[in-house]
Design a protein around this motif. Structure first.
Motif, mmCIF file in Angstrom:
data_model
loop_
_atom_site.group_PDB
_atom_site.id
_atom_site.type_symbol
_atom_site.label_atom_id
_atom_site.label_comp_id
_atom_site.label_asym_id
_atom_site.label_seq_id
_atom_site.Cartn_x
_atom_site.Cartn_y
_atom_site.Cartn_z
ATOM 1 N N ASP A 42 -10.228 97.306 15.898
ATOM 2 C CA ASP A 42 -11.550 97.250 15.282
ATOM 3 C C ASP A 42 -11.455 96.307 14.087
ATOM 4 N N VAL A 43 -12.590 95.928 13.559
ATOM 5 C CA VAL A 43 -12.609 95.052 12.381
ATOM 6 C C VAL A 43 -13.412 95.728 11.285
ATOM 7 N N GLU A 44 -12.803 95.917 10.137
ATOM 8 C CA GLU A 44 -13.460 96.498 8.980
ATOM 9 C C GLU A 44 -13.331 95.546 7.797
ATOM 10 N N ASP A 45 -14.468 95.143 7.270
ATOM 11 C CA ASP A 45 -14.475 94.219 6.121
ATOM 12 C C ASP A 45 -13.623 92.981 6.394
ATOM 13 N N GLY A 46 -13.710 92.501 7.628
ATOM 14 C CA GLY A 46 -13.001 91.287 7.981
ATOM 15 C C GLY A 46 -11.534 91.466 8.292
ATOM 16 N N ARG A 47 -11.037 92.693 8.287
ATOM 17 C CA ARG A 47 -9.624 92.935 8.569
ATOM 18 C C ARG A 47 -9.480 93.739 9.851
ATOM 19 N N VAL A 48 -8.456 93.405 10.623
ATOM 20 C CA VAL A 48 -8.191 94.093 11.889
ATOM 21 C C VAL A 48 -7.545 95.443 11.603
ATOM 22 N N VAL A 49 -8.068 96.495 12.248
ATOM 23 C CA VAL A 49 -7.494 97.840 12.092
ATOM 24 C C VAL A 49 -7.418 98.506 13.455
ATOM 25 N N TYR A 50 -6.509 99.470 13.567
ATOM 26 C CA TYR A 50 -6.374 100.293 14.769
ATOM 27 C C TYR A 50 -6.584 101.740 14.355
ATOM 28 N N GLU A 51 -7.482 102.429 15.065
ATOM 29 C CA GLU A 51 -7.844 103.793 14.672
ATOM 30 C C GLU A 51 -7.071 104.866 15.423
ATOM 31 N N SER A 52 -6.184 104.467 16.339
ATOM 32 C CA SER A 52 -5.488 105.441 17.174
ATOM 33 C C SER A 52 -4.660 106.415 16.328
ATOM 34 N N GLU A 53 -4.733 107.693 16.671
ATOM 35 C CA GLU A 53 -3.972 108.722 15.945
ATOM 36 C C GLU A 53 -2.546 108.788 16.468
ATOM 37 N N ALA A 54 -1.633 109.111 15.599
ATOM 38 C CA ALA A 54 -0.218 109.166 15.961
ATOM 39 C C ALA A 54 0.047 110.237 17.023
ATOM 40 N N ASP A 55 -0.607 111.389 16.918
ATOM 41 C CA ASP A 55 -0.379 112.462 17.887
ATOM 42 C C ASP A 55 -0.759 112.031 19.299
ATOM 43 N N TYR A 56 -1.835 111.276 19.401
ATOM 44 C CA TYR A 56 -2.254 110.765 20.706
ATOM 45 C C TYR A 56 -1.179 109.846 21.279
ATOM 46 N N PHE A 57 -0.576 109.034 20.436
ATOM 47 C CA PHE A 57 0.476 108.130 20.890
ATOM 48 C C PHE A 57 1.685 108.936 21.359
ATOM 49 N N GLY A 58 1.971 110.028 20.684
ATOM 50 C CA GLY A 58 3.073 110.896 21.101
ATOM 51 C C GLY A 58 2.825 111.501 22.473
ATOM 52 N N GLN A 59 1.601 111.968 22.711
ATOM 53 C CA GLN A 59 1.261 112.517 24.022
ATOM 54 C C GLN A 59 1.386 111.448 25.105
ATOM 55 N N ALA A 60 0.967 110.228 24.767
ATOM 56 C CA ALA A 60 1.051 109.135 25.719
ATOM 57 C C ALA A 60 2.504 108.807 26.052
ATOM 58 N N ALA A 61 3.393 108.946 25.066
ATOM 59 C CA ALA A 61 4.803 108.672 25.308
ATOM 60 C C ALA A 61 5.365 109.581 26.393
ATOM 61 N N VAL A 62 4.929 110.835 26.405
ATOM 62 C CA VAL A 62 5.371 111.774 27.448
ATOM 63 C C VAL A 62 4.852 111.326 28.809
ATOM 64 N N GLN A 63 3.618 110.864 28.865
ATOM 65 C CA GLN A 63 3.064 110.390 30.136
ATOM 66 C C GLN A 63 3.772 109.120 30.615
ATOM 67 N N LEU A 64 4.158 108.267 29.665
ATOM 68 C CA LEU A 64 4.928 107.085 30.044
ATOM 69 C C LEU A 64 6.281 107.498 30.613
ATOM 70 N N ARG A 65 6.900 108.469 29.992
ATOM 71 C CA ARG A 65 8.162 108.997 30.524
ATOM 72 C C ARG A 65 7.964 109.537 31.930
ATOM 73 N N ASN A 66 6.822 110.189 32.171
ATOM 74 C CA ASN A 66 6.538 110.746 33.494
ATOM 75 C C ASN A 66 6.353 109.658 34.560
ATOM 76 N N GLU A 67 6.048 108.438 34.105
ATOM 77 C CA GLU A 67 5.926 107.308 35.038
ATOM 78 C C GLU A 67 7.255 106.573 35.209
ATOM 79 N N GLY A 68 8.322 107.128 34.635
ATOM 80 C CA GLY A 68 9.647 106.558 34.832
ATOM 81 C C GLY A 68 10.142 105.678 33.709
ATOM 82 N N VAL A 69 9.394 105.583 32.618
ATOM 83 C CA VAL A 69 9.796 104.718 31.504
ATOM 84 C C VAL A 69 10.921 105.387 30.714
ATOM 85 N N ARG A 70 11.952 104.614 30.414
ATOM 86 C CA ARG A 70 13.087 105.146 29.663
ATOM 87 C C ARG A 70 13.230 104.531 28.275
ATOM 88 N N LEU A 71 12.497 103.467 28.013
ATOM 89 C CA LEU A 71 12.519 102.844 26.685
ATOM 90 C C LEU A 71 11.080 102.711 26.211
#
Length: 621
Positions: free
Chosen positions: A234-263
């Protein structure tokens, strides 16, 4: 234990973005320069990621190659900056015994012309040598949209090192690369070329990264990696920002592992908090060894609707074909333009060509006017498309709109720079060159988006390319034509030619080409017009005879126009014997002159018919 040994039995966590944190600090210059000028900043970021739980950190060398460093005038510092980066990372990693990967980032995006393969090889070989001298634990190739570039670099590096190589592609669309290769097939090819870890990074967030990996089988020998972005920016006051929450990224990491990702690491927008959440969520989870793959749905691309009339490039191969340029007005009163187009329609011309804001001055949209001519007056438009005014998004949207309107004849050109036009402060885009635009249009003809995504239906554009024969060395211009043919050009349209000798020279230089040419003829309107073209327009030179003939009528406007038409007819006498395609360029909306020239060509061909063609003098009155 070495990196690949750990990946045999563990899911490892990598670090996140370096650039995101530096950007948040307000740093807006070359990030790689900090390896020497402010090493403590880079070391702190490495330590923050290690403290968050990263098993692997990457060096701050994403853009530390000579080609990218040249933007800052630091191309000669590549070795210094790369070596410093590895030393900083190893210093930060040593206390916790973390792994260090030397990063080599991609250069090309959609534009292959941004760097040749020889330039890429040279730059990456220099960078890799510097990194390897400092003994990292492996190499990370990341953010490669161009698969040819990635495979080239991978093969180069595999010859010079036995260290583990992580090879990561970037996708515009989930599951498919820019070159239309499926992600699964890309991974197989990278594995066969010696990659120890194959994966994806950047552009897509966790949701679409997971979606793409659902169609990927487990590699036979290599391991899978994924470094998604934090989410959508997103862009706020002319600066690029990402609003994603850390917990959501953690949950996604488990799903990536479930797809066979090891790194599992992070790309744009990720911070130590995202990596900490991923590490926490992955703790205690072993890598999977079997996986059920979601079958890829077959892609069906419909054939285009059949054309009512043959493409111009096919028509001109069989018979005399004339096209006429009539540029749209610079104002909102279109009545005179429509009148001129309708008058030209009554001749034997095949299409009206419309420039795309020629000389960088705004005109009524040729897409809009072309549609009006086609739908309301049954006139065939040939629409010019410049690279100057639209970025890749706008170009594809524009072309899709042309297809939807049934406007299939296009001319791909670079476009005059904005500084010559009405708004010299406007931005010239030039995301692509005219050659690349031709290739992209041809890609649409295969039903494929610029990004590699299927479009469900094939377009059916007939693509013309520009040819400026008014150059000192014609052979070089012809070599450029050959390159455009290789890119997919169906035919060529020349700039106006003003001497018989040049017409013959063009024929002799191009007669070996399989691609037809429409030779440009533009009648002179006055002595001033002739002098301007001769003295001020680059590449155009009129003969002394022509200048003298026009000078005779310096003070008689109508007589000068008649002489201009006479001179154009003399040029046509030569051109008609050598070229099937004639391109009449209408000067200053004087379509009466164009009509007279068309009639003259028909008389030469013995094809004058009772079409009710109005006489030029009737139209001008």
């Amino acid at each position: 234990m070495k990196l690949l040994d750990r990946l045999q039995t563990e899911v490892l966590t990598a670090d996140g973005a370096m650039g995101t944190l530096l950007y948040s600090y307000g740093i807006d210059f070359c990030y790689e320069e900090l390896n020497v000028e402010k090493p403590e900043i880079i070391e702190k970021i490495h330590r923050d990621y290690i403290q968050a739980g990263a098993d692997i950190i990457q060096t701050n060398t994403y853009s530390a190659n000579a080609l990218k460093l040249a933007r800052y005038g630091m191309e000669n510092r590549a070795e210094e900056l790369n070596k410093a980066a590895v030393r900083i990372a190893k210093k930060a990693a040593a206390p916790e015994q973390r792994f260090v990967l030397g990063t080599i980032g991609g250069i090309r995006g959609i534009r292959k012309s941004s760097a040749s393969l020889s330039e890429i090889k040279s730059a990456f070989q220099q960078q890799a040598e510097a990194i390897l001298q400092e003994s990292p634990d492996g190499l990370l190739l990341e953010t490669y949209y161009d698969f040819e570039e990635l495979t080239t670099v991978l093969q180069l590096l595999r010859k010079v090192t036995d260290l583990p190589i992580v090879s990561q592609v970037s996708m515009h669309e989930p599951g498919i690369l820019q070159n239309r290769l499926s992600l699964n097939e890309a991974f197989k090819q990278l594995e066969s070329l010696g990659a120890d870890v194959v994966g994806v990074n950047c552009r897509l967030g966790p949701y679409h990264t997971i979606q793409a990996l659902e169609e990927v089988t487990l590699p036979e020998k290599a391991f899978l990696s994924a470094y998604p972005n934090a989410g959508l920016l997103d862009v706020e006051d002319g600066r690029v920002v990402y609003e994603s929450e850390a917990d959501y990224f953690g949950q996604a990491a488990v799903q990536l592992r479930n797809e066979g990702v090891r790194l599992i690491g992070g790309c744009c927008g990720t911070t130590p908090k995202h990596i900490e959440a991923a590490k926490k969520a992955l703790t205690g989870l072993a890598p999977i060894t079997e996986k059920k793959v979601i079958a890829q749905k077959p892609i069906v691309i419909k054939e285009p609707a059949p054309l009512v009339v043959p493409p111009l490039h096919e028509q001109v191969k069989k018979e005399r074909t004339m096209i006429v340029e009539l540029d749209t007005p610079k104002h909102l009163d279109t009545a005179a333009y429509i009148k001129g187009a309708k008058a030209l329609q009554q001749t034997g011309m095949a299409a009206i060509t419309m420039a795309d804001n020629s000389l960088a001055s705004p005109r009524v949209s040729n897409l809009a006017m072309g549609s009006l001519l086609k739908v309301q007056h049954h006139i065939r438009p040939l629409v010019h498309i410049t690279c100057r005014d639209r970025n890749l998004i706008g170009l594809q949207s524009h072309l899709m709109g042309l297809h939807a309107l049934g406007l299939h004849d296009v001319l791909a050109i670079t476009g005059d720079p904005t500084k010559v036009g009405d708004f010299p402060g406007a931005t010239s885009v030039y995301d692509v060159s005219s050659m690349e635009l031709i290739q992209l249009i041809k890609q649409l003809n295969e039903g494929i988006s610029f990004s590699g995504k299927p479009l469900k239906q094939k377009a059916n554009f007939s693509v013309a390319a520009a040819f400026n024969p008014n150059v000192r060395v014609l052979d070089r211009a012809v070599k450029r034509l050959e390159k455009k043919i290789a890119c997919g050009a169906d035919y060529f349209i020349t700039q106006p030619v003003f001497t018989k000798e040049k017409i013959v020279e063009i024929y002799e230089a191009t007669k070996h080409l399989p691609t037809p040419i429409f030779l440009g003829i533009m009648p002179l309107t006055s002595s001033r017009n002739a002098e301007f073209l001769h003295h001020e327009v680059p590449g155009i030179k009129l003969s002394e005879e022509t200048l003298t003939r026009m000078k005779v009528y310096e003070h008689d406007k109508e007589a000068a126009a008649r002489e201009g038409v006479t001179i154009a007819k003399e040029l046509i006498d030569t051109a008609a014997k050598l070229f099937n395609g004639i391109y009449i360029i209408t000067p200053f909306m004087r379509y009466d002159m164009s009509i007279e020239l068309i009639r003259y060509i028909e008389e030469l061909d013995g094809k004058t018919k009772e079409r009710g063609i109005p006489h030029a003098e009737t139209i001008s009155n």
